[in-house]
Design a protein around this motif. Structure first.
Motif, PDB file in Angstrom:
ATOM      1  N   ARG A   3       0.833  -1.215   0.000  1.00 24.95           N
ATOM      2  CA  ARG A   3       0.000   0.000   0.000  1.00 24.95           C
ATOM      3  C   ARG A   3       0.864   1.259   0.000  1.00 24.95           C
ATOM      4  NH1 ARG A   3      -4.937  -1.459   4.108  1.00 24.95           N
ATOM      5  NH2 ARG A   3      -5.899  -3.006   2.739  1.00 24.95           N
ATOM      6  N   ILE A   4       1.960   1.221   0.719  1.00 22.85           N
ATOM      7  CA  ILE A   4       2.866   2.374   0.736  1.00 22.85           C
ATOM      8  C   ILE A   4       3.446   2.602  -0.653  1.00 22.85           C
ATOM      9  CG2 ILE A   4       5.086   3.225   1.614  1.00 22.85           C
ATOM     10  CD1 ILE A   4       4.350   1.830   4.281  1.00 22.85           C
ATOM     11  N   ALA A   5       3.904   1.528  -1.289  1.00 21.87           N
ATOM     12  CA  ALA A   5       4.471   1.643  -2.636  1.00 21.87           C
ATOM     13  C   ALA A   5       3.423   2.159  -3.619  1.00 21.87           C
ATOM     14  CB  ALA A   5       5.029   0.299  -3.089  1.00 21.87           C
ATOM     15  N   ALA A   6       2.209   1.632  -3.538  1.00 22.96           N
ATOM     16  CA  ALA A   6       1.139   2.086  -4.437  1.00 22.96           C
ATOM     17  C   ALA A   6       0.804   3.549  -4.182  1.00 22.96           C
ATOM     18  CB  ALA A   6      -0.099   1.214  -4.258  1.00 22.96           C
ATOM     19  N   GLY A   7       0.792   3.942  -2.931  1.00 25.44           N
ATOM     20  CA  GLY A   7       0.546   5.351  -2.595  1.00 25.44           C
ATOM     21  C   GLY A   7       1.624   6.265  -3.155  1.00 25.44           C
ATOM     22  N   LEU A   8       2.862   5.824  -3.073  1.00 23.29           N
ATOM     23  CA  LEU A   8       3.963   6.598  -3.659  1.00 23.29           C
ATOM     24  C   LEU A   8       3.796   6.743  -5.164  1.00 23.29           C
ATOM     25  CD1 LEU A   8       7.040   5.083  -1.771  1.00 23.29           C
ATOM     26  CD2 LEU A   8       6.135   7.400  -1.519  1.00 23.29           C
ATOM     27  N   ASP A   9       3.374   5.663  -5.816  1.00 22.70           N
ATOM     28  CA  ASP A   9       3.189   5.691  -7.264  1.00 22.70           C
ATOM     29  C   ASP A   9       2.071   6.654  -7.657  1.00 22.70           C
ATOM     30  OD1 ASP A   9       5.188   3.784  -7.383  1.00 22.70           O
ATOM     31  OD2 ASP A   9       3.799   2.112  -7.688  1.00 22.70           O
ATOM     32  N   VAL A  10       0.952   6.594  -6.957  1.00 25.48           N
ATOM     33  CA  VAL A  10      -0.160   7.498  -7.241  1.00 25.48           C
ATOM     34  C   VAL A  10       0.271   8.939  -7.004  1.00 25.48           C
ATOM     35  CG1 VAL A  10      -2.460   8.220  -6.473  1.00 25.48           C
ATOM     36  CG2 VAL A  10      -1.971   5.799  -6.823  1.00 25.48           C
TER      37      VAL A  10
END
Length: 121
Positions: A3-10
């Motif tokens: 979720r952290i990685a996906a949040g960074l990507d968004v």
């Protein structure tokens, strides 16, 4: 961590789109940002599907994520009738690559520093 990685990507995509729209005087309205961001956000989703079995914060995962986001995003922009100049592709890959790899590296490094050291046990 995923979720952290996906949040960074968004976040990387939204910052890229907002800065790009502002620098080209297209306006930073929510509909404008959404119309520019959706191809890249769908590209990021494709990258998450490709990397679902990898370590989410690994730099190589960030590389795959950035390349997939830009490649799929550009294809979707063509389908939608939006521009894909070579300079835009290069800037997209440079910015999103730096953010998606660098962001993962920063979070991973920070997490390691927060872990208790074996010396302190």
């Amino acid at each position: 961590m995923r979720r952290i990685a996906a949040g960074l990507d968004v976040l990387a995509v939204l910052v890229f789109v907002t800065v790009g729209r502002a620098s080209h005087l297209h306006g930073e309205t929510v509909p404008g940002i959404a119309s520019t961001a959706w191809p890249f956000l769908l590209g990021a989703a494709a990258g998450w599907a490709l990397t679902r079995r990898t370590e989410p914060l690994a730099p190589r995962t960030g590389v795959v994520q950035a390349v997939t986001t830009v490649a799929a995003g550009m294809v979707l922009r063509v389908v939608a009738g939006q521009g894909t100049a070579a300079s835009f592709v290069a800037v997209s890959l440079g910015f999103l690559g730096l953010c998606m790899v660098g962001g993962r590296w920063l979070v991973r490094t920070g997490a390691r520093r927060l872990e208790p050291s074996k010396d302190r046990r």
